[in-house]
Design a protein around this motif. Structure first.
Motif, mmCIF file in Angstrom:
data_model
loop_
_atom_site.group_PDB
_atom_site.id
_atom_site.type_symbol
_atom_site.label_atom_id
_atom_site.label_comp_id
_atom_site.label_asym_id
_atom_site.label_seq_id
_atom_site.Cartn_x
_atom_site.Cartn_y
_atom_site.Cartn_z
ATOM 1 N N HIS A 1 -24.815 12.986 8.194
ATOM 2 C CA HIS A 1 -25.746 12.432 9.163
ATOM 3 C C HIS A 1 -25.022 11.704 10.297
ATOM 4 O O HIS A 1 -24.124 10.887 10.063
ATOM 5 N N ASN B 1 -24.238 18.965 7.092
ATOM 6 C CA ASN B 1 -25.016 18.174 6.128
ATOM 7 C C ASN B 1 -24.571 16.719 6.016
ATOM 8 O O ASN B 1 -24.896 16.045 5.037
ATOM 9 N N SER C 1 -27.709 16.524 11.651
ATOM 10 C CA SER C 1 -26.921 16.827 10.457
ATOM 11 C C SER C 1 -25.802 17.762 10.891
ATOM 12 O O SER C 1 -26.071 18.853 11.400
ATOM 13 N N ALA D 1 -32.955 15.793 4.328
ATOM 14 C CA ALA D 1 -32.222 14.545 4.109
ATOM 15 C C ALA D 1 -32.883 13.630 3.082
ATOM 16 O O ALA D 1 -32.224 12.746 2.528
#
Length: 427
Positions: free
Chosen positions: A401, A399, A396, A231
């Motif tokens: 958050h 991908n 995630s 991240a």
């Protein structure tokens, strides 16, 4: 001629200028080579697409209509340029009526899906986040019942987990080929069914639980130190192509990474389909309505009503303490047959990770290899109940958050159809 001789002598007598000019010439040669290869590649794909555009259609037949959900901010705002260069020409040459809808903010793709109607296909021009939003919008709209509209994915995002399995390629020419292959899959209408994860936030507050609509994902859910490192990669942009490796080297001792994932897991074993699965599906989609019992023969899942599998109803319990947890569908697992038993794959990493192991595993991940795994669990449904009072801890999901909360993940096998390359239909 004198100018050339003078320049050659200057370069020869000054090593700094020699290095500079060598670098310029090398870059020019590589750029020219990539440009020529890209032009040759696109010329071949354009000729292939044009054959579909020349096919005759009857006077009563409409042109095929495809809706593009384009995220203009994907891949550092390069997505629109790449779409117009490598994807749009092929679609137009194939005689497809293209309707482009651009997203304007995070979550906008879900709203666009609500407005779409009368299209033959939906194509996501973006990355994992845009794909997850479109799938979430479709399945919320259809109440988990899937959709007959096939989906395409053009890998124009920074991360393309699902698309990279079907259409691999990261370098310049390889990336152009991946985009062209993904576009040709839409043109050729080759499809395969894919699995979806339904992720629901669990809450003791009934009103809050009702307000939390499910999220749908086609790739993975990650939690732990490696997720946190992924991240923050962009913050090391000044390392250029080495930024991904620098992330692991400089964060191996950092407390801002989640080194302690403590949770109670409750899961059920994978199942090919049985009466228990069928009743669960009917409850989720039809709510046990009065008319649903008259629709059994039209329901493709009705065949499971007579199948008994006692193990499907057993819930297994396991407490974990790990630095790394990853849960994924078989969609992003290469070389998996579409006929295989569909399941969620839960990978649990070691309890503790030393600095050198963290760096080593980070490098493995960047090379597309597997990191160290302590245990693997296969499941149909799984509930993750974090036991620590976590602050600033994140999942995630494809991908994107999300704050760490108790969640239940349910596998919806083969619920949507996606375009793929002809040779990957059965993979």
């Amino acid at each position: 001629m004198l100018i050339i001789i003078k320049t050659a002598k200057t370069v020869r007598n000054h090593w700094k200028k020699s290095v500079f000019f060598t670098g310029i010439i090398t870059y020019g040669v590589i750029y020219a080579k990539n440009y020529i290869q890209t032009q040759d590649l696109m010329r071949a794909y354009c000729q292939k697409a044009a054959k579909y555009g020349k096919e005759h259609i009857s006077p009563n037949e409409n042109l095929r209509h495809v809706t593009i959900i384009l995220n203009p901010n994907a891949n550092k705002r390069k997505s629109t340029e790449e779409f117009e260069k490598y994807c749009a020409p092929l679609l137009h040459l194939a005689g497809i009526n293209v309707d482009i809808r651009k997203t304007e903010s995070e979550g906008h793709a879900k709203t666009l899906i609500e407005e779409i109607g009368g299209t033959d296909a939906i194509v996501i021009a973006g990355g994992d986040g845009t794909l997850s939003e479109v799938v979430t919008g479709l399945l919320r709209k259809n109440n988990d019942s899937g959709t007959k509209i096939p989906l395409g994915i053009l890998p124009l995002g920074k991360t393309n987990s699902l698309a990279s399995v079907q259409f691999p390629g990261k370098k310049k020419v390889e990336r152009v080929k991946a985009l062209a292959d993904a576009t040709m899959a839409v043109i050729e209408e080759t499809i395969r069914p894919v699995d979806v994860m339904k992720i629901e936030v669990l809450s003791l507050n009934e009103e809050t639980e009702k307000a939390n609509k499910p999220i749908y994902a086609v790739g993975s859910l990650k939690w732990g130190a490696y997720r946190d490192a992924e991240a923050i990669k962009e913050s090391y942009w000044y390392f250029g192509p080495l930024k991904n490796y620098a992330t692991y080297i400089f964060n191996g001792f950092k407390n801002k990474l989640t080194w302690r994932c403590v949770a109670q897991l409750s899961y059920s074993a994978p199942c090919e389909g049985c009466s228990h699965c069928y009743r669960r599906l009917e409850t989720n989609t039809n709510g046990g309505g009065f008319f649903s019992k008259f629709m059994k023969t039209d329901n493709p899942h009705a065949k499971y009503l007579s199948v008994s599998n006692p193990e499907c109803q057993i819930n297994y319990e396991k407490k974990i303490l790990t630095s790394d947890l990853a849960l994924s569908t078989m969609n992003i697992t290469p070389n998996q047959s579409s006929d295989s038993l569909r399941k969620l794959i839960v990978e649990i990493g070691p309890d503790n990770v030393e600095y050198l192991d963290f760096v080593k595993n980070g490098i493995k991940l960047e090379k597309g290899e597997k990191r160290d795994i302590k245990e693997i669990i296969e499941a149909k449904t799984i509930k993750i109940s974090p036991e620590d009072d976590l602050q600033n801890a994140w999942f995630s999901i494809d991908n994107e958050h999300y704050e760490v909360k108790p969640v239940q993940i349910t596998l919806l096998p083969r619920i949507i159809n996606m375009f793929c390359k002809q040779e990957n239909i059965n993979i």
